[in-house]
Enzyme design. Structure first.
Site, PDB file in Angstrom:
ATOM      1  N   ARG A 151       3.343   0.377   4.947  1.00 41.04           N
ATOM      2  CA  ARG A 151       2.309  -0.183   5.619  1.00 41.04           C
ATOM      3  C   ARG A 151       1.080   0.261   5.030  1.00 41.04           C
ATOM      4  NH1 ARG A 151       5.976   0.749  11.232  1.00 41.04           N
ATOM      5  NH2 ARG A 151       7.372  -0.962  10.782  1.00 41.04           N
ATOM      6  N   LYS A 199      10.697   0.593  -2.531  1.00 39.18           N
ATOM      7  CA  LYS A 199       9.076   0.756  -2.479  1.00 39.18           C
ATOM      8  C   LYS A 199       8.620  -0.615  -3.778  1.00 39.18           C
ATOM      9  CE  LYS A 199       4.824   2.082  -1.589  1.00 39.18           C
ATOM     10  NZ  LYS A 199       4.283   1.306  -0.250  1.00 39.18           N
ATOM     11  N   ASN A 202       8.988  -3.865  -2.649  1.00 35.85           N
ATOM     12  CA  ASN A 202       8.094  -4.160  -1.337  1.00 35.85           C
ATOM     13  C   ASN A 202       6.565  -4.404  -1.897  1.00 35.85           C
ATOM     14  OD1 ASN A 202       7.241  -3.919   1.770  1.00 35.85           O
ATOM     15  ND2 ASN A 202       6.028  -2.388   0.591  1.00 35.85           N
ATOM     16  N   ASN A 203       6.222  -3.514  -2.903  1.00 34.81           N
ATOM     17  CA  ASN A 203       4.964  -3.615  -3.016  1.00 34.81           C
ATOM     18  C   ASN A 203       4.526  -4.619  -4.171  1.00 34.81           C
ATOM     19  OD1 ASN A 203       4.605  -1.434  -1.667  1.00 34.81           O
ATOM     20  ND2 ASN A 203       3.287  -0.401  -3.180  1.00 34.81           N
ATOM     21  N   TYR A 204       5.626  -5.259  -4.925  1.00 39.37           N
ATOM     22  CA  TYR A 204       5.204  -6.422  -5.631  1.00 39.37           C
ATOM     23  C   TYR A 204       4.859  -7.768  -4.755  1.00 39.37           C
ATOM     24  CZ  TYR A 204       6.241 -10.995  -7.474  1.00 39.37           C
ATOM     25  OH  TYR A 204       6.155 -12.106  -7.820  1.00 39.37           O
TER      26      TYR A 204
HETATM   27  P1  NAD Z   1      -5.575   9.296  -2.773  1.00 36.53           P
HETATM   28  O1  NAD Z   1      -6.098   9.145  -4.319  1.00 36.53           O
HETATM   29  O2  NAD Z   1      -6.313   8.961  -1.702  1.00 36.53           O
HETATM   30  O3  NAD Z   1      -4.882  10.838  -2.727  1.00 36.53           O
HETATM   31  C1  NAD Z   1      -4.295  11.447  -3.760  1.00 36.53           C
HETATM   32  C2  NAD Z   1      -4.594  12.984  -3.431  1.00 36.53           C
HETATM   33  O4  NAD Z   1      -3.729  13.754  -4.547  1.00 36.53           O
HETATM   34  C3  NAD Z   1      -5.921  13.409  -3.787  1.00 36.53           C
HETATM   35  O5  NAD Z   1      -6.697  14.032  -2.576  1.00 36.53           O
HETATM   36  C4  NAD Z   1      -5.981  14.229  -4.877  1.00 36.53           C
HETATM   37  O6  NAD Z   1      -7.217  15.129  -4.778  1.00 36.53           O
HETATM   38  C5  NAD Z   1      -4.707  14.901  -4.660  1.00 36.53           C
HETATM   39  N1  NAD Z   1      -4.390  15.214  -6.142  1.00 36.53           N
HETATM   40  C6  NAD Z   1      -4.393  14.630  -7.376  1.00 36.53           C
HETATM   41  N2  NAD Z   1      -3.974  15.412  -8.205  1.00 36.53           N
HETATM   42  C7  NAD Z   1      -3.426  16.552  -7.705  1.00 36.53           C
HETATM   43  C8  NAD Z   1      -2.766  17.870  -8.288  1.00 36.53           C
HETATM   44  N3  NAD Z   1      -2.629  17.945  -9.455  1.00 36.53           N
HETATM   45  N4  NAD Z   1      -2.391  18.673  -7.348  1.00 36.53           N
HETATM   46  C9  NAD Z   1      -2.771  18.563  -5.947  1.00 36.53           C
HETATM   47  N5  NAD Z   1      -3.420  17.739  -5.402  1.00 36.53           N
HETATM   48  C10 NAD Z   1      -3.859  16.448  -6.417  1.00 36.53           C
HETATM   49  O7  NAD Z   1      -4.195   8.330  -2.795  1.00 36.53           O
HETATM   50  P2  NAD Z   1      -3.412   7.856  -1.558  1.00 36.53           P
HETATM   51  O8  NAD Z   1      -3.989   6.460  -1.011  1.00 36.53           O
HETATM   52  O9  NAD Z   1      -3.443   8.974  -0.517  1.00 36.53           O
HETATM   53  O10 NAD Z   1      -2.053   7.458  -2.223  1.00 36.53           O
HETATM   54  C11 NAD Z   1      -0.926   8.512  -2.687  1.00 36.53           C
HETATM   55  C12 NAD Z   1       0.191   7.947  -2.911  1.00 36.53           C
HETATM   56  O11 NAD Z   1       0.722   6.951  -1.805  1.00 36.53           O
HETATM   57  C13 NAD Z   1       0.222   7.023  -4.198  1.00 36.53           C
HETATM   58  O12 NAD Z   1       1.149   6.986  -4.637  1.00 36.53           O
HETATM   59  C14 NAD Z   1      -0.149   5.587  -3.442  1.00 36.53           C
HETATM   60  O13 NAD Z   1       0.345   4.615  -4.178  1.00 36.53           O
HETATM   61  C15 NAD Z   1       0.855   5.663  -2.335  1.00 36.53           C
HETATM   62  N6  NAD Z   1       0.749   4.972  -1.072  1.00 36.53           N
HETATM   63  C16 NAD Z   1      -0.610   4.724  -0.569  1.00 36.53           C
HETATM   64  C17 NAD Z   1      -0.918   3.859   0.488  1.00 36.53           C
HETATM   65  C18 NAD Z   1      -2.328   3.646   0.998  1.00 36.53           C
HETATM   66  O14 NAD Z   1      -2.452   2.646   1.755  1.00 36.53           O
HETATM   67  N7  NAD Z   1      -3.616   4.113   0.507  1.00 36.53           N
HETATM   68  C19 NAD Z   1       0.345   3.498   1.215  1.00 36.53           C
HETATM   69  C20 NAD Z   1       1.503   3.401   0.846  1.00 36.53           C
HETATM   70  C21 NAD Z   1       1.690   4.552  -0.336  1.00 36.53           C
END
Ligand code: NAD
Length: 326
Positions: A151, A199, A202-204
């Site tokens: 989601r 996942k 789903n994401n595909y």
């Molecule tokens: P984002 O880029 O907003 O957040 C990533 C966070 O990780 C940032 O705050 C960054 O500072 C931190 N970070 C990076 N390197 C780090 C490190 N070495 N140590 C500590 N913190 C570190 O990304 P997001 O949108 O929150 O997505 C996170 C994950 O969830 C990804 O794998 C994404 O594919 C997945 N995801 C995202 C969504 C969405 O709608 N945004 C939905 C489902 C899944």
């Protein structure tokens, strides 16, 4: 300082795995270290705090840590402090390389996690990395769960995420109360590694549909059709898809291209899908085409926008007016 929030009766019903204290509050057994407080991790960790879990928060971005501290999470200086102080460590990080270095790196989670603790990676990464994390954790007597998130970011804000969980049965029981605090739909997909694999499937579909939507709406614009009427027709037939119905009207079609879920992350996920498909010898020509459409969007400077902005990228390159709902 631990997060101690009085829960109302419906929250008490929905959050399991804790003990009712004499003062009526829920005391959870786990101390949760949360690493990665970005667009998704921030609301997820916030919901854990609000539901009464002790949370120790870390991100390389100090502002993100300060926001969690305002919700009574304990701020940590580094990954080592999180791992050494927690019974369960959650990672919500951008990509496989980052997860690998945070968990397996020289001063990473596994160097400091106690035997008997648990790691739950909720990032979207590749199956090979997930399997490596699970094996290395097992070597150290640490349980491992992969629980990627389904989601939109707006669902995470409301505690309405869906989780695809790969876990041994006893580990699934252990993480369920945490997941119930962050979302409302939980699927146990199988042993560790099954969540990550589900996942990618789903994401595909979720991400590729954005390119199909972009092409359909660009055509509609070029043919001079009324956008609202076109959408009503598409919503009324089997052309319907979740991105077009749920995400797009509140994002790009309303002129909001702030992420959400970035085009960069969508490109990363389609690359993970193609790598996994190549490895398994599954031809996916549509995935390749969609991935390259996202490559084009990144090359033209749109990587940081919400993935619904794929329609703007296409319209801009073809000289077509961007579709917007009035
Ligand atoms: P984002 O880029 O907003 O957040 C990533 C966070 O990780 C940032 O705050 C960054 O500072 C931190 N970070 C990076 N390197 C780090 C490190 N070495 N140590 C500590 N913190 C570190 O990304 P997001 O949108 O929150 O997505 C996170 C994950 O969830 C990804 O794998 C994404 O594919 C997945 N995801 C995202 C969504 C969405 O709608 N945004 C939905 C489902 C899944």
């Amino acid at each position: 300082m631990p997060c101690e929030i009085l829960l109302n009766s419906s929250e008490l019903r929905s959050v399991s795995g804790g003990q009712n204290r004499r003062d009526g509050r829920m005391a959870h057994m786990e101390t949760i270290g949360f690493i990665g407080l970005g667009r998704m991790g921030r609301p997820m960790a916030s919901n854990l705090c609000r539901k009464g879990f002790r949370v120790i928060a870390y991100d390389v971005n100090p502002t993100a840590v300060a926001e969690l501290a305002a919700l009574q999470a304990r701020p940590a200086q580094d990954v080592a402090e999180v791992a050494a102080s927690s019974t369960a460590i959650v990672t919500m990080l951008p990509d496989p390389k980052t997860v690998d270095s945070v968990v397996l790196g020289p001063d990473g989670v596994l160097s400091h996690a106690a035997s008997g603790s648990l790691i739950m990676d909720m990032s979207t990464i590749d199956p090979k990395t997930t399997d490596r994390l699970a094996a290395r954790a097992a070597d150290k007597g640490v349980a491992f769960v992969d629980a990627p998130v389904g989601r939109l970011a707006s669902h995470a804000d409301k505690g309405e995420s869906l989780f695809m969980v790969g876990a041994a049965p006893q580990d699934f029981v252990r993480v369920k109360p945490m997941l119930e605090a962050m979302g409302n739909t939980i699927f146990h997909c199988g042993p560790a590694g099954s969540g990550t694999r589900t996942k990618l499937v789903n994401n595909y579909l979720a991400i590729s549909s954005c390119q199909m939507n972009a092409e359909a709406l660009a055509l509609s614009q070029r043919l001079g059709l009324d956008l609202s009427t076109t959408l009503d027709v598409l919503y009324g037939t089997t052309a319907f898809n979740g991105q077009l119905k749920i995400n797009w009207p509140g994002k790009v079609l309303k002129d909001d291209t702030s992420p959400g879920f970035t085009i960069d992350l969508a490109h990363k996920d389609l690359s993970l899908v193609m790598d996994a498909a190549n490895e398994a010898r599954v031809p996916m020509p549509m995935a390749a085409a969609a991935r390259e459409a996202f490559s084009f969007a990144r090359a033209s400077g749109s990587g940081g926008k919400d993935f619904s902005a794929m329609v703007d990228v296409l319209c801009q390159s073809a000289g077509i007016a961007k579709p917007r709902l009035r």
